[in-house]
Design a protein around this motif. Structure first.
Motif, PDB file in Angstrom:
ATOM      1  N   LYS A  39      -6.095 -21.365  -1.406  1.00 22.97           N
ATOM      2  CA  LYS A  39      -6.676 -20.427  -2.371  1.00 22.97           C
ATOM      3  C   LYS A  39      -5.889 -19.131  -2.414  1.00 22.97           C
ATOM      4  CE  LYS A  39     -11.433 -22.194  -2.079  1.00 22.97           C
ATOM      5  NZ  LYS A  39     -12.820 -21.904  -1.643  1.00 22.97           N
ATOM      6  N   PHE A  40      -5.438 -18.693  -1.238  1.00 17.07           N
ATOM      7  CA  PHE A  40      -4.644 -17.465  -1.184  1.00 17.07           C
ATOM      8  C   PHE A  40      -3.298 -17.656  -1.888  1.00 17.07           C
ATOM      9  CE2 PHE A  40      -2.146 -14.400   1.700  1.00 17.07           C
ATOM     10  CZ  PHE A  40      -2.285 -13.372   0.786  1.00 17.07           C
ATOM     11  N   ASN A  41      -2.664 -18.816  -1.688  1.00 18.20           N
ATOM     12  CA  ASN A  41      -1.410 -19.119  -2.384  1.00 18.20           C
ATOM     13  C   ASN A  41      -1.604 -19.124  -3.904  1.00 18.20           C
ATOM     14  OD1 ASN A  41       0.464 -19.354  -0.257  1.00 18.20           O
ATOM     15  ND2 ASN A  41      -0.206 -21.435   0.194  1.00 18.20           N
ATOM     16  N   ASN A  42      -2.731 -19.661  -4.343  1.00 15.76           N
ATOM     17  CA  ASN A  42      -3.033 -19.651  -5.785  1.00 15.76           C
ATOM     18  C   ASN A  42      -3.165 -18.216  -6.297  1.00 15.76           C
ATOM     19  OD1 ASN A  42      -3.083 -22.451  -5.908  1.00 15.76           O
ATOM     20  ND2 ASN A  42      -5.303 -22.575  -5.622  1.00 15.76           N
ATOM     21  N   LEU A  43      -3.828 -17.376  -5.509  1.00 18.35           N
ATOM     22  CA  LEU A  43      -4.019 -15.978  -5.889  1.00 18.35           C
ATOM     23  C   LEU A  43      -2.679 -15.246  -5.982  1.00 18.35           C
ATOM     24  CD1 LEU A  43      -6.215 -13.766  -6.401  1.00 18.35           C
ATOM     25  CD2 LEU A  43      -6.084 -13.266  -3.948  1.00 18.35           C
ATOM     26  N   MET A  44      -1.810 -15.485  -4.995  1.00 23.37           N
ATOM     27  CA  MET A  44      -0.491 -14.853  -5.013  1.00 23.37           C
ATOM     28  C   MET A  44       0.317 -15.304  -6.218  1.00 23.37           C
ATOM     29  SD  MET A  44       0.965 -14.501  -1.120  1.00 23.37           S
ATOM     30  CE  MET A  44       0.427 -16.082  -0.463  1.00 23.37           C
ATOM     31  N   MET A  45       0.279 -16.607  -6.512  1.00 25.40           N
ATOM     32  CA  MET A  45       1.030 -17.125  -7.647  1.00 25.40           C
ATOM     33  C   MET A  45       0.493 -16.551  -8.958  1.00 25.40           C
ATOM     34  SD  MET A  45       3.654 -18.945  -8.456  1.00 25.40           S
ATOM     35  CE  MET A  45       4.045 -20.142  -7.163  1.00 25.40           C
ATOM     36  N   GLU A 230       1.814 -11.516   2.482  1.00 24.44           N
ATOM     37  CA  GLU A 230       1.042 -11.683   3.718  1.00 24.44           C
ATOM     38  C   GLU A 230       1.309 -10.531   4.686  1.00 24.44           C
ATOM     39  OE1 GLU A 230       2.491 -15.938   2.650  1.00 24.44           O
ATOM     40  OE2 GLU A 230       3.354 -13.926   2.694  1.00 24.44           O
ATOM     41  N   PHE A 231       0.261 -10.018   5.298  1.00 21.78           N
ATOM     42  CA  PHE A 231       0.446  -9.004   6.339  1.00 21.78           C
ATOM     43  C   PHE A 231       0.950  -9.665   7.618  1.00 21.78           C
ATOM     44  CE2 PHE A 231      -0.689  -6.167   9.778  1.00 21.78           C
ATOM     45  CZ  PHE A 231      -0.345  -4.930   9.277  1.00 21.78           C
ATOM     46  N   TRP A 232       0.373 -10.832   7.938  1.00 19.91           N
ATOM     47  CA  TRP A 232       0.772 -11.582   9.144  1.00 19.91           C
ATOM     48  C   TRP A 232       1.363 -12.929   8.743  1.00 19.91           C
ATOM     49  CZ3 TRP A 232       0.507  -8.558  13.202  1.00 19.91           C
ATOM     50  CH2 TRP A 232      -0.554  -7.653  13.372  1.00 19.91           C
ATOM     51  N   ASP A 233       2.309 -13.415   9.522  1.00 19.08           N
ATOM     52  CA  ASP A 233       2.746 -14.805   9.419  1.00 19.08           C
ATOM     53  C   ASP A 233       1.739 -15.642  10.193  1.00 19.08           C
ATOM     54  OD1 ASP A 233       3.891 -17.315   9.545  1.00 19.08           O
ATOM     55  OD2 ASP A 233       5.861 -16.601  10.192  1.00 19.08           O
ATOM     56  N   ILE A 234       1.003 -16.484   9.498  1.00 15.62           N
ATOM     57  CA  ILE A 234      -0.080 -17.226  10.153  1.00 15.62           C
ATOM     58  C   ILE A 234       0.426 -18.244  11.168  1.00 15.62           C
ATOM     59  CG2 ILE A 234      -1.671 -16.870   8.232  1.00 15.62           C
ATOM     60  CD1 ILE A 234      -1.093 -19.782   7.376  1.00 15.62           C
ATOM     61  N   ILE A 242      -9.144 -18.404  14.553  1.00 16.30           N
ATOM     62  CA  ILE A 242      -8.223 -17.263  14.661  1.00 16.30           C
ATOM     63  C   ILE A 242      -7.256 -17.248  13.482  1.00 16.30           C
ATOM     64  CG2 ILE A 242      -6.398 -16.215  16.052  1.00 16.30           C
ATOM     65  CD1 ILE A 242      -7.813 -17.273  18.536  1.00 16.30           C
ATOM     66  N   ARG A 243      -6.689 -18.398  13.145  1.00 14.84           N
ATOM     67  CA  ARG A 243      -5.773 -18.449  12.004  1.00 14.84           C
ATOM     68  C   ARG A 243      -6.511 -18.171  10.694  1.00 14.84           C
ATOM     69  NH1 ARG A 243      -2.113 -23.572  11.820  1.00 14.84           N
ATOM     70  NH2 ARG A 243      -1.157 -22.441  13.569  1.00 14.84           N
ATOM     71  N   ASP A 244      -7.709 -18.713  10.566  1.00 14.47           N
ATOM     72  CA  ASP A 244      -8.493 -18.459   9.353  1.00 14.47           C
ATOM     73  C   ASP A 244      -8.794 -16.972   9.193  1.00 14.47           C
ATOM     74  OD1 ASP A 244      -8.455 -21.140   8.839  1.00 14.47           O
ATOM     75  OD2 ASP A 244     -10.556 -21.508   9.362  1.00 14.47           O
ATOM     76  N   THR A 245      -9.043 -16.288  10.310  1.00 10.96           N
ATOM     77  CA  THR A 245      -9.283 -14.848  10.262  1.00 10.96           C
ATOM     78  C   THR A 245      -8.033 -14.112   9.781  1.00 10.96           C
ATOM     79  OG1 THR A 245     -10.910 -14.983  12.062  1.00 10.96           O
ATOM     80  CG2 THR A 245      -9.948 -12.824  11.615  1.00 10.96           C
ATOM     81  N   ALA A 246      -6.862 -14.550  10.253  1.00 11.45           N
ATOM     82  CA  ALA A 246      -5.603 -13.942   9.813  1.00 11.45           C
ATOM     83  C   ALA A 246      -5.390 -14.153   8.313  1.00 11.45           C
ATOM     84  CB  ALA A 246      -4.436 -14.527  10.607  1.00 11.45           C
ATOM     85  N   ILE A 247      -5.742 -15.338   7.821  1.00 10.25           N
ATOM     86  CA  ILE A 247      -5.608 -15.620   6.388  1.00 10.25           C
ATOM     87  C   ILE A 247      -6.530 -14.704   5.587  1.00 10.25           C
ATOM     88  CG2 ILE A 247      -5.967 -17.346   4.584  1.00 10.25           C
ATOM     89  CD1 ILE A 247      -5.197 -19.486   6.708  1.00 10.25           C
ATOM     90  N   ARG A 248      -7.769 -14.544   6.047  1.00 10.90           N
ATOM     91  CA  ARG A 248      -8.713 -13.678   5.341  1.00 10.90           C
ATOM     92  C   ARG A 248      -8.215 -12.233   5.333  1.00 10.90           C
ATOM     93  NH1 ARG A 248     -12.532 -17.286   7.958  1.00 10.90           N
ATOM     94  NH2 ARG A 248     -13.756 -18.378   6.359  1.00 10.90           N
ATOM     95  N   TRP A 253      -5.631  -7.634   2.435  1.00 11.63           N
ATOM     96  CA  TRP A 253      -4.504  -6.716   2.310  1.00 11.63           C
ATOM     97  C   TRP A 253      -3.828  -6.879   0.943  1.00 11.63           C
ATOM     98  CZ3 TRP A 253      -2.832  -2.988   5.783  1.00 11.63           C
ATOM     99  CH2 TRP A 253      -1.584  -2.408   5.510  1.00 11.63           C
ATOM    100  N   PHE A 254      -3.628  -8.135   0.557  1.00  9.18           N
ATOM    101  CA  PHE A 254      -2.990  -8.422  -0.729  1.00  9.18           C
ATOM    102  C   PHE A 254      -3.854  -7.926  -1.883  1.00  9.18           C
ATOM    103  CE2 PHE A 254      -2.494 -11.323  -4.363  1.00  9.18           C
ATOM    104  CZ  PHE A 254      -1.136 -11.214  -4.605  1.00  9.18           C
ATOM    105  N   SER A 255      -5.142  -8.171  -1.821  1.00  8.09           N
ATOM    106  CA  SER A 255      -6.054  -7.801  -2.904  1.00  8.09           C
ATOM    107  C   SER A 255      -6.134  -6.290  -3.084  1.00  8.09           C
ATOM    108  CB  SER A 255      -7.452  -8.369  -2.646  1.00  8.09           C
ATOM    109  OG  SER A 255      -7.421  -9.783  -2.600  1.00  8.09           O
ATOM    110  N   LEU A 256      -6.004  -5.541  -1.973  1.00  6.71           N
ATOM    111  CA  LEU A 256      -6.046  -4.088  -2.034  1.00  6.71           C
ATOM    112  C   LEU A 256      -4.732  -3.494  -2.525  1.00  6.71           C
ATOM    113  CD1 LEU A 256      -7.971  -3.287   1.284  1.00  6.71           C
ATOM    114  CD2 LEU A 256      -8.856  -3.156  -1.053  1.00  6.71           C
ATOM    115  N   ARG A 257      -3.705  -4.347  -2.640  1.00  3.96           N
ATOM    116  CA  ARG A 257      -2.381  -3.920  -3.133  1.00  3.96           C
ATOM    117  C   ARG A 257      -1.827  -2.759  -2.316  1.00  3.96           C
ATOM    118  NH1 ARG A 257      -1.928  -5.272  -9.533  1.00  3.96           N
ATOM    119  NH2 ARG A 257      -3.255  -7.122  -9.502  1.00  3.96           N
ATOM    120  N   LEU A 258      -1.911  -2.916  -1.006  1.00  7.09           N
ATOM    121  CA  LEU A 258      -1.427  -1.877  -0.100  1.00  7.09           C
ATOM    122  C   LEU A 258       0.098  -1.923  -0.011  1.00  7.09           C
ATOM    123  CD1 LEU A 258      -4.203  -2.241   2.605  1.00  7.09           C
ATOM    124  CD2 LEU A 258      -3.981  -0.456   0.879  1.00  7.09           C
ATOM    125  N   PRO A 259       0.725  -0.837   0.439  1.00  6.53           N
ATOM    126  CA  PRO A 259       2.185  -0.754   0.459  1.00  6.53           C
ATOM    127  C   PRO A 259       2.814  -1.895   1.270  1.00  6.53           C
ATOM    128  CG  PRO A 259       1.227   1.402   0.840  1.00  6.53           C
ATOM    129  CD  PRO A 259       0.096   0.412   0.881  1.00  6.53           C
TER     130      PRO A 259
END
Length: 276
Positions: A39-45, A230-234, A242-248, A253-259
């Protein structure tokens, strides 16, 4: 014996590395088949495609396409796509996947290295290359080829790891405190981590994104936007909660469009200038 870090490694040598099914299965287990990451990959695309603003049926090159997931995302947006990868093994899987999705008329594949593409100059309306240059020692040659096959006015998307990220800082700290199998080579273009896979050379680069942008400029591609992905490499997190938390966290981070400078994943979006 492992190829000496920094020595000349060509596409033939790399083909031995990426012919191994194990390396692809390892990547698939981390970056694919997780509903949250899908879902995150779809959002990025979605966001990247909105930035490109291309006409319907534009022709994409998906450089280093792997299993073809991103090629399919491109096709589902109404574009045509040619996926290129060095591994015949993974392309066979990609072709089956595309066929099962009923998109074989929109997506085709070709087995070749990015350093010496067979396509004619100015073939593609857009080039998409995500997380691939980091594994190519002669990445500047590959980038030159990607720019060569892009039409004037065409759009370029390069997604790489960023050497100013918090993750990169942590990686360097851990290497100072522990012994690692890979060898770190610092270059003006970033940090290269060299190892071997069954005697074949393998490199992973955390790039100096400014160097990538400057390199694009020399090939007549002007950067119009740099965004955080991505902020972290999962891959650095164990599977499960733990990995799911990193994805969330990545998605937030992506949705907030941070630097982008603190994020490990950076997308460079550019446009090839018309010849003057």
């Amino acid at each position: 014996m492992m190829q000496e870090p920094g020595a000349k490694v060509n596409a033939t040598m790399l083909k031995g590395t990426y012919a191994r099914s194990e390396i692809h299965e390892s990547w698939e287990s981390v970056y694919r088949h997780n509903p949250l990451q899908d879902k995150f990959n779809n959002l990025m695309m979605d966001r990247i495609m909105a930035c490109l603003d291309l006409p319907p049926h534009a022709l994409f090159l998906d450089a280093g396409c792997g299993i073809g997931d991103h090629s399919l995302r491109i096709a589902r947006k109404g574009y045509r796509c040619v996926g290129v990868d060095l591994s015949q093994y993974i392309l066979q899987r990609a072709e089956r996947k595309v066929s099962e999705c009923g998109l074989s008329s929109e997506v085709t594949f070709s087995c070749q290295g990015l350093e010496d593409l067979s396509f004619k100059d100015a073939t593609f309306d857009a080039v998409h290359c995500r997380g691939v240059l980091m594994h190519i020692p002669a990445w500047k040659n590959a980038l030159a080829q990607l720019c060569r096959v892009l039409k004037p006015g065409g759009r370029m998307v390069i997604v790489e790891s960023n050497h100013t990220s918090l993750e990169a800082m942590i990686v360097l700290l851990i290497r100072q405190l522990t012994t690692r199998k890979s060898k770190l080579i610092r270059t003006p273009e970033g940090m290269e981590f060299w190892s071997e896979k069954d005697g074949n050379p393998f490199v992973a680069r955390i790039a100096n994104m400014k160097a990538v942008i400057e390199c694009l400029k020399t090939y007549n591609v002007s950067t119009t936007m740099r965004i955080s992905t991505e902020f972290w490499d999962i891959n650095r997190f164990p599977s499960g909660i733990i990995r799911d938390t990193a994805i969330r966290f990545n998605r937030l981070w992506f949705s907030l469009r941070l630097p982008p400078f603190l994020s490990v994943g950076n997308a460079i979006i550019g446009q090839k200038l018309n010849k003057t």
